[in-house]
Design a protein around this motif. Structure first.
Motif, PDB file in Angstrom:
ATOM      1  N   LEU A 104       0.843  -1.192   0.000  1.00  0.00           N
ATOM      2  CA  LEU A 104       0.000   0.000   0.000  1.00  0.00           C
ATOM      3  C   LEU A 104       0.875   1.237   0.000  1.00  0.00           C
ATOM      4  O   LEU A 104       1.842   1.331   0.752  1.00  0.00           O
ATOM      5  N   VAL A 105       0.521   2.186  -0.868  1.00  0.00           N
ATOM      6  CA  VAL A 105       1.286   3.414  -1.010  1.00  0.00           C
ATOM      7  C   VAL A 105       0.324   4.588  -0.909  1.00  0.00           C
ATOM      8  O   VAL A 105      -0.734   4.585  -1.544  1.00  0.00           O
ATOM      9  N   LEU A 106       0.702   5.588  -0.135  1.00  0.00           N
ATOM     10  CA  LEU A 106      -0.081   6.811  -0.038  1.00  0.00           C
ATOM     11  C   LEU A 106       0.232   7.674  -1.252  1.00  0.00           C
ATOM     12  O   LEU A 106       1.393   7.985  -1.525  1.00  0.00           O
ATOM     13  N   ASP A 107      -0.779   8.028  -2.016  1.00  0.00           N
ATOM     14  CA  ASP A 107      -0.623   8.811  -3.249  1.00  0.00           C
ATOM     15  C   ASP A 107      -0.858  10.282  -2.932  1.00  0.00           C
ATOM     16  O   ASP A 107      -1.960  10.800  -3.077  1.00  0.00           O
ATOM     17  N   ASN A 108       0.191  10.971  -2.476  1.00  0.00           N
ATOM     18  CA  ASN A 108       0.063  12.378  -2.088  1.00  0.00           C
ATOM     19  C   ASN A 108      -0.335  13.275  -3.254  1.00  0.00           C
ATOM     20  O   ASN A 108      -1.087  14.223  -3.079  1.00  0.00           O
ATOM     21  N   GLU A 109       0.181  12.985  -4.430  1.00  0.00           N
ATOM     22  CA  GLU A 109      -0.109  13.812  -5.606  1.00  0.00           C
ATOM     23  C   GLU A 109      -1.436  13.433  -6.261  1.00  0.00           C
ATOM     24  O   GLU A 109      -1.890  14.108  -7.176  1.00  0.00           O
ATOM     25  N   LYS A 110      -2.016  12.326  -5.821  1.00  0.00           N
ATOM     26  CA  LYS A 110      -3.281  11.819  -6.375  1.00  0.00           C
ATOM     27  C   LYS A 110      -3.173  11.593  -7.882  1.00  0.00           C
ATOM     28  O   LYS A 110      -4.074  11.902  -8.649  1.00  0.00           O
ATOM     29  N   SER A 111      -2.016  11.028  -8.306  1.00  0.00           N
ATOM     30  CA  SER A 111      -1.778  10.839  -9.734  1.00  0.00           C
ATOM     31  C   SER A 111      -1.185   9.480 -10.083  1.00  0.00           C
ATOM     32  O   SER A 111      -0.907   9.234 -11.251  1.00  0.00           O
ATOM     33  N   GLU A 142      -5.205 -10.959  -2.950  1.00  0.00           N
ATOM     34  CA  GLU A 142      -4.501 -11.243  -1.703  1.00  0.00           C
ATOM     35  C   GLU A 142      -4.446  -9.986  -0.857  1.00  0.00           C
ATOM     36  O   GLU A 142      -4.513  -8.874  -1.377  1.00  0.00           O
ATOM     37  N   GLN A 143      -4.291 -10.183   0.432  1.00  0.00           N
ATOM     38  CA  GLN A 143      -4.145  -9.049   1.341  1.00  0.00           C
ATOM     39  C   GLN A 143      -2.817  -8.360   1.042  1.00  0.00           C
ATOM     40  O   GLN A 143      -1.777  -9.013   0.974  1.00  0.00           O
ATOM     41  N   PRO A 144      -2.807  -7.035   0.843  1.00  0.00           N
ATOM     42  CA  PRO A 144      -1.547  -6.342   0.544  1.00  0.00           C
ATOM     43  C   PRO A 144      -0.650  -6.283   1.779  1.00  0.00           C
ATOM     44  O   PRO A 144      -1.102  -6.440   2.906  1.00  0.00           O
ATOM     45  N   ASN A 145       0.639  -6.040   1.538  1.00  0.00           N
ATOM     46  CA  ASN A 145       1.570  -5.800   2.636  1.00  0.00           C
ATOM     47  C   ASN A 145       1.244  -4.424   3.177  1.00  0.00           C
ATOM     48  O   ASN A 145       1.588  -3.416   2.584  1.00  0.00           O
ATOM     49  N   GLU A 146       0.545  -4.404   4.293  1.00  0.00           N
ATOM     50  CA  GLU A 146       0.024  -3.140   4.798  1.00  0.00           C
ATOM     51  C   GLU A 146       1.036  -2.433   5.680  1.00  0.00           C
ATOM     52  O   GLU A 146       1.775  -3.048   6.424  1.00  0.00           O
ATOM     53  N   LEU A 147       1.014  -1.124   5.585  1.00  0.00           N
ATOM     54  CA  LEU A 147       1.825  -0.285   6.445  1.00  0.00           C
ATOM     55  C   LEU A 147       1.010   0.083   7.669  1.00  0.00           C
ATOM     56  O   LEU A 147      -0.212   0.030   7.657  1.00  0.00           O
ATOM     57  N   ASP A 148       1.691   0.453   8.718  1.00  0.00           N
ATOM     58  CA  ASP A 148       0.986   0.964   9.887  1.00  0.00           C
ATOM     59  C   ASP A 148       0.395   2.316   9.539  1.00  0.00           C
ATOM     60  O   ASP A 148       0.934   3.066   8.734  1.00  0.00           O
ATOM     61  N   ALA A 149      -0.708   2.655  10.168  1.00  0.00           N
ATOM     62  CA  ALA A 149      -1.349   3.940   9.923  1.00  0.00           C
ATOM     63  C   ALA A 149      -0.397   5.085  10.255  1.00  0.00           C
ATOM     64  O   ALA A 149      -0.411   6.119   9.605  1.00  0.00           O
ATOM     65  N   LYS A 150       0.479   4.901  11.235  1.00  0.00           N
ATOM     66  CA  LYS A 150       1.414   5.966  11.610  1.00  0.00           C
ATOM     67  C   LYS A 150       2.411   6.226  10.497  1.00  0.00           C
ATOM     68  O   LYS A 150       2.938   7.330  10.376  1.00  0.00           O
ATOM     69  N   ASP A 151       2.689   5.244   9.640  1.00  0.00           N
ATOM     70  CA  ASP A 151       3.620   5.415   8.531  1.00  0.00           C
ATOM     71  C   ASP A 151       2.977   6.139   7.359  1.00  0.00           C
ATOM     72  O   ASP A 151       3.666   6.569   6.453  1.00  0.00           O
ATOM     73  N   MET A 152       1.661   6.263   7.341  1.00  0.00           N
ATOM     74  CA  MET A 152       0.957   6.834   6.209  1.00  0.00           C
ATOM     75  C   MET A 152       0.395   8.219   6.508  1.00  0.00           C
ATOM     76  O   MET A 152      -0.582   8.636   5.951  1.00  0.00           O
ATOM     77  N   ILE A 170      -7.188   0.019   7.822  1.00  0.00           N
ATOM     78  CA  ILE A 170      -6.057  -0.902   7.834  1.00  0.00           C
ATOM     79  C   ILE A 170      -6.351  -2.085   8.742  1.00  0.00           C
ATOM     80  O   ILE A 170      -6.133  -3.236   8.376  1.00  0.00           O
ATOM     81  N   SER A 171      -6.884  -1.807   9.937  1.00  0.00           N
ATOM     82  CA  SER A 171      -7.132  -2.899  10.882  1.00  0.00           C
ATOM     83  C   SER A 171      -8.228  -3.847  10.394  1.00  0.00           C
ATOM     84  O   SER A 171      -8.205  -5.034  10.706  1.00  0.00           O
ATOM     85  N   ARG A 172      -9.169  -3.356   9.619  1.00  0.00           N
ATOM     86  CA  ARG A 172     -10.236  -4.203   9.075  1.00  0.00           C
ATOM     87  C   ARG A 172      -9.830  -4.957   7.812  1.00  0.00           C
ATOM     88  O   ARG A 172     -10.552  -5.821   7.336  1.00  0.00           O
ATOM     89  N   GLY A 173      -8.695  -4.583   7.227  1.00  0.00           N
ATOM     90  CA  GLY A 173      -8.284  -5.211   5.972  1.00  0.00           C
ATOM     91  C   GLY A 173      -9.150  -4.750   4.804  1.00  0.00           C
ATOM     92  O   GLY A 173      -9.343  -5.477   3.831  1.00  0.00           O
ATOM     93  N   ALA A 174      -9.674  -3.540   4.888  1.00  0.00           N
ATOM     94  CA  ALA A 174     -10.616  -3.038   3.897  1.00  0.00           C
ATOM     95  C   ALA A 174      -9.986  -2.742   2.538  1.00  0.00           C
ATOM     96  O   ALA A 174     -10.683  -2.726   1.529  1.00  0.00           O
ATOM     97  N   PHE A 175      -8.679  -2.537   2.497  1.00  0.00           N
ATOM     98  CA  PHE A 175      -8.052  -2.187   1.221  1.00  0.00           C
ATOM     99  C   PHE A 175      -8.067  -3.343   0.233  1.00  0.00           C
ATOM    100  O   PHE A 175      -8.083  -3.133  -0.968  1.00  0.00           O
ATOM    101  N   LYS A 176      -8.065  -4.561   0.711  1.00  0.00           N
ATOM    102  CA  LYS A 176      -8.145  -5.717  -0.189  1.00  0.00           C
ATOM    103  C   LYS A 176      -9.415  -5.643  -1.024  1.00  0.00           C
ATOM    104  O   LYS A 176      -9.406  -5.892  -2.219  1.00  0.00           O
ATOM    105  N   TYR A 177     -10.504  -5.288  -0.394  1.00  0.00           N
ATOM    106  CA  TYR A 177     -11.793  -5.231  -1.082  1.00  0.00           C
ATOM    107  C   TYR A 177     -11.952  -3.936  -1.878  1.00  0.00           C
ATOM    108  O   TYR A 177     -12.449  -3.952  -3.003  1.00  0.00           O
ATOM    109  N   ALA A 178     -11.500  -2.839  -1.331  1.00  0.00           N
ATOM    110  CA  ALA A 178     -11.632  -1.554  -2.014  1.00  0.00           C
ATOM    111  C   ALA A 178     -10.802  -1.504  -3.294  1.00  0.00           C
ATOM    112  O   ALA A 178     -11.206  -0.906  -4.286  1.00  0.00           O
TER     113      ALA A 178
END
Length: 72
Positions: A22-29, A59-69, A46-54
């Protein structure tokens, strides 16, 4: 994504999956499907694993901690 409240894109974070991470897209591009989430809802998503579905991943992505994002 978690609270399902509508907001303007300027007040939301865009998260994409690149090479299984998972990567935070700051530029939204960044290319690909993105998931839009409020900064206050990020830890819950992140804790719910919602990004897999969204992001429609098989497969479940290698998730970062919310503090890292955090926005800087």
């Amino acid at each position: 994504m978690t609270c399902r409240k509508q907001s303007s894109p300027t007040s939301l974070l865009r998260v994409v999956c690149i090479d299984g991470a998972l990567v935070l897209d700051n530029e939204k591009s960044l290319p690909g499907r993105g998931a839009w989430v409020h900064q206050s809802c990020l830890a819950t998503a992140i804790s719910r694993g919602a990004f897999k579905y969204a992001l429609k991943l098989t497969e479940q992505p290698n998730e970062l901690d919310a503090k890292d994002m955090k926005l800087k």
